[in-house]
Design a protein around this motif. Structure first.
Motif: not given
Length: 65
Positions: A36-45
């Motif tokens: 999901d968007r939130l998890l993908a953004d957090a992992a990438a950051a």
């Protein structure tokens, strides 16, 4: 005696930013379809910050040695 008046960590900071930012962008593109968007953004950051920190540490140590 010659004084070095430039800020000590501009070079390593620029190199870290130039390597950490692409990591974030590439990982966001690859992780969005799978997570999901939130998890993908957090992992990438987190991965981008980790890469930038490692590059900054390596470059600043090379500069000081």
């Amino acid at each position: 005696m010659v004084l070095d008046t430039r800020p000590p960590y501009w070079g390593p900071g620029v190199v870290a930013a130039l390597t950490g930012s692409p990591v974030v962008f590439v990982l966001v593109d690859h992780l969005h379809p799978r997570l999901d968007r939130l998890l993908a953004d957090a992992a990438a950051a987190e991965a981008g910050v980790l890469v930038a920190l490692l590059v900054f540490t390596a470059c600043s140590r090379l500069r000081n040695s």
